[in-house]
Each structure stands twice: as C-alpha cells, then as structure tokens.
Design a protein around this motif. Structure first.
Motif, PDB file in Angstrom:
ATOM      1  N   MET A 191       0.850  -1.173   0.000  1.00 53.59           N
ATOM      2  CA  MET A 191       0.000   0.000   0.000  1.00 53.59           C
ATOM      3  C   MET A 191       0.898   1.239   0.000  1.00 53.59           C
ATOM      4  N   LEU A 192       0.538   2.222  -0.796  1.00 57.13           N
ATOM      5  CA  LEU A 192       1.326   3.452  -0.856  1.00 57.13           C
ATOM      6  C   LEU A 192       0.875   4.455   0.200  1.00 57.13           C
ATOM      7  N   PHE A 193       1.855   5.119   0.793  1.00 57.15           N
ATOM      8  CA  PHE A 193       1.598   6.174   1.766  1.00 57.15           C
ATOM      9  C   PHE A 193       2.464   7.379   1.439  1.00 57.15           C
ATOM     10  N   GLY A 194       1.903   8.559   1.665  1.00 59.87           N
ATOM     11  CA  GLY A 194       2.664   9.791   1.581  1.00 59.87           C
ATOM     12  C   GLY A 194       2.981  10.243   2.998  1.00 59.87           C
ATOM     13  N   VAL A 195       4.235  10.530   3.241  1.00 58.68           N
ATOM     14  CA  VAL A 195       4.662  11.079   4.529  1.00 58.68           C
ATOM     15  C   VAL A 195       4.975  12.544   4.278  1.00 58.68           C
ATOM     16  N   LEU A 196       4.187  13.416   4.894  1.00 60.12           N
ATOM     17  CA  LEU A 196       4.355  14.855   4.723  1.00 60.12           C
ATOM     18  C   LEU A 196       4.899  15.408   6.027  1.00 60.12           C
ATOM     19  N   ALA A 197       6.123  15.885   5.992  1.00 57.32           N
ATOM     20  CA  ALA A 197       6.765  16.393   7.198  1.00 57.32           C
ATOM     21  C   ALA A 197       7.070  17.880   7.021  1.00 57.32           C
TER      22      ALA A 197
ATOM     23  N   ASN B 223      16.459   0.594   8.740  1.00 56.68           N
ATOM     24  CA  ASN B 223      15.287   0.127   9.484  1.00 56.68           C
ATOM     25  C   ASN B 223      14.141  -0.326   8.594  1.00 56.68           C
ATOM     26  N   GLN B 224      14.315  -0.215   7.316  1.00 61.15           N
ATOM     27  CA  GLN B 224      13.254  -0.475   6.344  1.00 61.15           C
ATOM     28  C   GLN B 224      12.650  -1.875   6.490  1.00 61.15           C
ATOM     29  N   LYS B 225      13.470  -2.888   6.492  1.00 62.68           N
ATOM     30  CA  LYS B 225      12.965  -4.261   6.545  1.00 62.68           C
ATOM     31  C   LYS B 225      12.297  -4.550   7.884  1.00 62.68           C
ATOM     32  N   LYS B 226      12.937  -4.132   8.972  1.00 61.51           N
ATOM     33  CA  LYS B 226      12.416  -4.380  10.312  1.00 61.51           C
ATOM     34  C   LYS B 226      11.033  -3.754  10.511  1.00 61.51           C
ATOM     35  N   LEU B 227      10.784  -2.620   9.858  1.00 61.36           N
ATOM     36  CA  LEU B 227       9.522  -1.905  10.035  1.00 61.36           C
ATOM     37  C   LEU B 227       8.563  -2.091   8.856  1.00 61.36           C
ATOM     38  N   ASN B 228       8.762  -3.143   8.093  1.00 61.03           N
ATOM     39  CA  ASN B 228       7.840  -3.517   7.009  1.00 61.03           C
ATOM     40  C   ASN B 228       7.655  -2.443   5.944  1.00 61.03           C
ATOM     41  N   ILE B 229       8.710  -1.693   5.683  1.00 62.11           N
ATOM     42  CA  ILE B 229       8.676  -0.722   4.589  1.00 62.11           C
ATOM     43  C   ILE B 229       9.175  -1.463   3.354  1.00 62.11           C
TER      44      ILE B 229
ATOM     45  N   TRP C 164       9.090  18.057   3.679  1.00 65.81           N
ATOM     46  CA  TRP C 164       9.588  16.831   3.073  1.00 65.81           C
ATOM     47  C   TRP C 164       8.381  16.037   2.620  1.00 65.81           C
ATOM     48  N   ILE C 165       8.528  15.364   1.502  1.00 63.88           N
ATOM     49  CA  ILE C 165       7.485  14.461   1.020  1.00 63.88           C
ATOM     50  C   ILE C 165       8.179  13.136   0.708  1.00 63.88           C
ATOM     51  N   ILE C 166       7.767  12.103   1.421  1.00 63.80           N
ATOM     52  CA  ILE C 166       8.337  10.781   1.211  1.00 63.80           C
ATOM     53  C   ILE C 166       7.190   9.862   0.791  1.00 63.80           C
ATOM     54  N   ILE C 167       7.389   9.142  -0.281  1.00 66.29           N
ATOM     55  CA  ILE C 167       6.382   8.191  -0.730  1.00 66.29           C
ATOM     56  C   ILE C 167       6.940   6.795  -0.471  1.00 66.29           C
ATOM     57  N   LEU C 168       6.176   6.033   0.323  1.00 64.26           N
ATOM     58  CA  LEU C 168       6.613   4.706   0.737  1.00 64.26           C
ATOM     59  C   LEU C 168       5.580   3.660   0.375  1.00 64.26           C
ATOM     60  N   ASP C 169       6.045   2.475   0.057  1.00 61.89           N
ATOM     61  CA  ASP C 169       5.186   1.312  -0.067  1.00 61.89           C
ATOM     62  C   ASP C 169       5.393   0.541   1.231  1.00 61.89           C
ATOM     63  N   ALA C 170       4.333   0.433   2.035  1.00 59.13           N
ATOM     64  CA  ALA C 170       4.450  -0.182   3.361  1.00 59.13           C
ATOM     65  C   ALA C 170       3.203  -0.982   3.681  1.00 59.13           C
ATOM     66  N   LYS C 171       3.313  -1.797   4.706  1.00 59.92           N
ATOM     67  CA  LYS C 171       2.164  -2.628   5.100  1.00 59.92           C
ATOM     68  C   LYS C 171       1.110  -1.833   5.837  1.00 59.92           C
ATOM     69  N   ASN C 172       1.526  -0.850   6.663  1.00 60.09           N
ATOM     70  CA  ASN C 172       0.539  -0.048   7.387  1.00 60.09           C
ATOM     71  C   ASN C 172       1.146   1.252   7.901  1.00 60.09           C
ATOM     72  N   ALA C 173       0.286   2.168   8.280  1.00 62.36           N
ATOM     73  CA  ALA C 173       0.712   3.493   8.739  1.00 62.36           C
ATOM     74  C   ALA C 173       1.406   3.442  10.095  1.00 62.36           C
ATOM     75  N   HIS C 174       1.080   2.453  10.910  1.00 64.95           N
ATOM     76  CA  HIS C 174       1.708   2.357  12.233  1.00 64.95           C
ATOM     77  C   HIS C 174       3.206   2.087  12.114  1.00 64.95           C
ATOM     78  N   ASP C 175       3.592   1.271  11.140  1.00 63.52           N
ATOM     79  CA  ASP C 175       5.010   1.020  10.917  1.00 63.52           C
ATOM     80  C   ASP C 175       5.723   2.284  10.422  1.00 63.52           C
TER      81      ASP C 175
END
Length: 102
Positions: free
Chosen positions: A1-7, A35-41, A56-67
């Motif tokens: 799932m894709l997420f945008g991280v806006l900082a 830390n990518q693998k450990k946190l399911n990124i 900052w805008i980071i676009i990540l493919d991750a399992k969930n927002a909590h990670d």
C-alpha cells in the motif's frame, strides 16, 4: 500500500540553520534504509524536499501506517517535524477502477 509522509518543520528547526536538525537530516536516508525491513517498509518510492517551504514528502510502499509512524520516530523525522501519514493511490489505477465500474 502506498503512503505519503508529509513532514513540515519551522524555519528555526530547518537543517540549513539548526545544527541538531542538520545532523538528523544528514542521517535520515541511511537510517530509513537500515530500518526499512524491520519496520515492514517494502519500498522507498520517492523522497523529495521543498527547501523554502520547509517540507519533506516521502512516498513509501508499506504494510501499514503504524510502521511508518514508528519509522518516523526511529529515524528522527518526528524530532524536528510535524508528520502527517496519508494513504495514496496511483492516479491511473483509480481512473481504471472508475471506468470499469461504469
């Protein structure tokens, strides 16, 4: 799932002018990868910075927002920025779904 991280950080905490923020900023990308693998990124799709807007805008493919939340804490992004994590979709995939439902 894709997420945008806006900082967003304040001008006072800008890495260009704040030694502590600069130290964090220079290590962020390395720490994300460490830390990518450990946190399911699953993938870092893009990492962009708007210097004058202090964003900052980071676009990540991750399992969930909590990670992703934990990643932002672990690598130091949340130490100098307000962080917003939002699920995002590829525009063309959304258009395809809309067209197939007609």
């Amino acid at each position: 799932m894709l997420f945008g991280v806006l900082a967003v950080h304040s001008p006072e905490l800008c890495p260009l002018h704040n030694k502590t923020s600069k130290k964090i900023f220079l290590e962020v990308q390395r720490k994300i990868k460490a830390n990518q693998k450990k946190l399911n990124i699953l993938k870092i799709v893009g990492f962009y910075v708007s210097v004058l807007e202090h964003q900052w805008i980071i676009i990540l493919d991750a399992k969930n927002a909590h990670d992703i939340e934990q990643l932002c804490i672990t690598v130091g992004i949340s130490a100098m920025s307000t962080v917003k994590i939002v699920p995002i979709n590829d525009f063309n995939k959304v258009v395809s779904k809309m067209q197939s439902s007609q």
